[in-house]
Design a protein around this motif. Structure first.
Motif, PDB file in Angstrom:
ATOM      1  N   UNK A 226      18.034  72.087   5.627  1.00  0.00           N
ATOM      2  CA  UNK A 226      17.436  73.304   5.073  1.00  0.00           C
ATOM      3  C   UNK A 226      16.724  74.102   6.159  1.00  0.00           C
ATOM      4  N   UNK A 227      16.002  73.398   7.038  1.00  0.00           N
ATOM      5  CA  UNK A 227      15.305  74.083   8.125  1.00  0.00           C
ATOM      6  C   UNK A 227      16.299  74.735   9.073  1.00  0.00           C
ATOM      7  N   UNK A 228      17.387  74.040   9.350  1.00  0.00           N
ATOM      8  CA  UNK A 228      18.426  74.585  10.222  1.00  0.00           C
ATOM      9  C   UNK A 228      19.081  75.806   9.582  1.00  0.00           C
ATOM     10  N   UNK A 229      19.423  75.700   8.299  1.00  0.00           N
ATOM     11  CA  UNK A 229      20.032  76.827   7.589  1.00  0.00           C
ATOM     12  C   UNK A 229      19.111  78.040   7.623  1.00  0.00           C
ATOM     13  N   UNK A 230      17.826  77.817   7.380  1.00  0.00           N
ATOM     14  CA  UNK A 230      16.863  78.923   7.363  1.00  0.00           C
ATOM     15  C   UNK A 230      16.733  79.546   8.753  1.00  0.00           C
ATOM     16  N   UNK A 231      16.691  78.707   9.782  1.00  0.00           N
ATOM     17  CA  UNK A 231      16.555  79.222  11.147  1.00  0.00           C
ATOM     18  C   UNK A 231      17.802  80.009  11.561  1.00  0.00           C
ATOM     19  N   UNK A 232      18.972  79.509  11.184  1.00  0.00           N
ATOM     20  CA  UNK A 232      20.212  80.222  11.497  1.00  0.00           C
ATOM     21  C   UNK A 232      20.270  81.555  10.748  1.00  0.00           C
ATOM     22  N   UNK A 233      19.837  81.566   9.500  1.00  0.00           N
ATOM     23  CA  UNK A 233      19.819  82.803   8.716  1.00  0.00           C
ATOM     24  C   UNK A 233      18.836  83.817   9.308  1.00  0.00           C
ATOM     25  N   UNK A 234      17.746  83.314   9.899  1.00  0.00           N
ATOM     26  CA  UNK A 234      16.746  84.202  10.493  1.00  0.00           C
ATOM     27  C   UNK A 234      17.292  84.950  11.707  1.00  0.00           C
ATOM     28  N   UNK A 235      18.400  84.492  12.251  1.00  0.00           N
ATOM     29  CA  UNK A 235      19.019  85.189  13.378  1.00  0.00           C
ATOM     30  C   UNK A 235      19.727  86.470  12.941  1.00  0.00           C
ATOM     31  N   UNK A 236      20.073  86.566  11.673  1.00  0.00           N
ATOM     32  CA  UNK A 236      20.867  87.685  11.178  1.00  0.00           C
ATOM     33  C   UNK A 236      20.195  89.039  11.436  1.00  0.00           C
ATOM     34  N   UNK A 237      18.909  89.155  11.126  1.00  0.00           N
ATOM     35  CA  UNK A 237      18.234  90.451  11.253  1.00  0.00           C
ATOM     36  C   UNK A 237      18.160  90.907  12.714  1.00  0.00           C
ATOM     37  N   UNK A 238      17.570  90.126  13.624  1.00  0.00           N
ATOM     38  CA  UNK A 238      17.449  90.644  14.990  1.00  0.00           C
ATOM     39  C   UNK A 238      18.756  90.639  15.779  1.00  0.00           C
TER      40      UNK A 238
END
Length: 125
Positions: free
Chosen positions: A67-79
């Motif tokens: 879950x932490x990995x998924x969230x961190x990878x998703x956080x890359x989308x915006x920047x």
């Protein structure tokens, strides 16, 4: 990208780049930054994807890590994707100057690198 923007801005202030040529210089920086960010996203997309694991015997610790990995990878989308793409659309529509786009892409590159580092840490097994 940030450095390229600063070089053009300094060149204008020093008189090395004519103000009427600055827009073309900034546009060139913006286009180069867009290409670099797209290459980074393409190169890193699979690297940050968590491994497929259909094993029902995973521990709750493994689930939390995923879950932490998924969230961190998703956080890359915006920047890494959304902000640069939006800036380039604004440039093409004439809604944003090439200088502002170059600055935005430089800031996005820094934010993207930070998000990538966070994803790498979160996804490390």
């Amino acid at each position: 990208c940030e450095d390229a923007f600063v070089r053009v801005a300094r060149g204008v202030r020093r008189g090395d780049i004519a103000p009427e040529d600055a827009a073309a210089e900034f546009e060139s920086v913006a286009r180069g930054c867009e290409a670099k960010l797209e290459a980074l996203v393409a190169k890193c997309a699979d690297a940050f994807a968590p491994p497929d694991d259909d094993d029902d015997t995973r521990s709750s610790s493994d689930d939390a890590t995923k879950k932490a990995c998924d969230a961190a990878a998703a956080a890359m989308e915006m920047p890494c994707v959304d902000e640069p793409a939006g800036a380039m659309r604004a440039l093409e529509a004439g809604a944003m100057s090439a200088e502002t786009v170059a600055r935005t892409l430089g800031e996005s590159a820094v934010s993207c690198a930070d998000a990538a580092a966070a994803a790498e840490t979160a996804c490390a097994l």
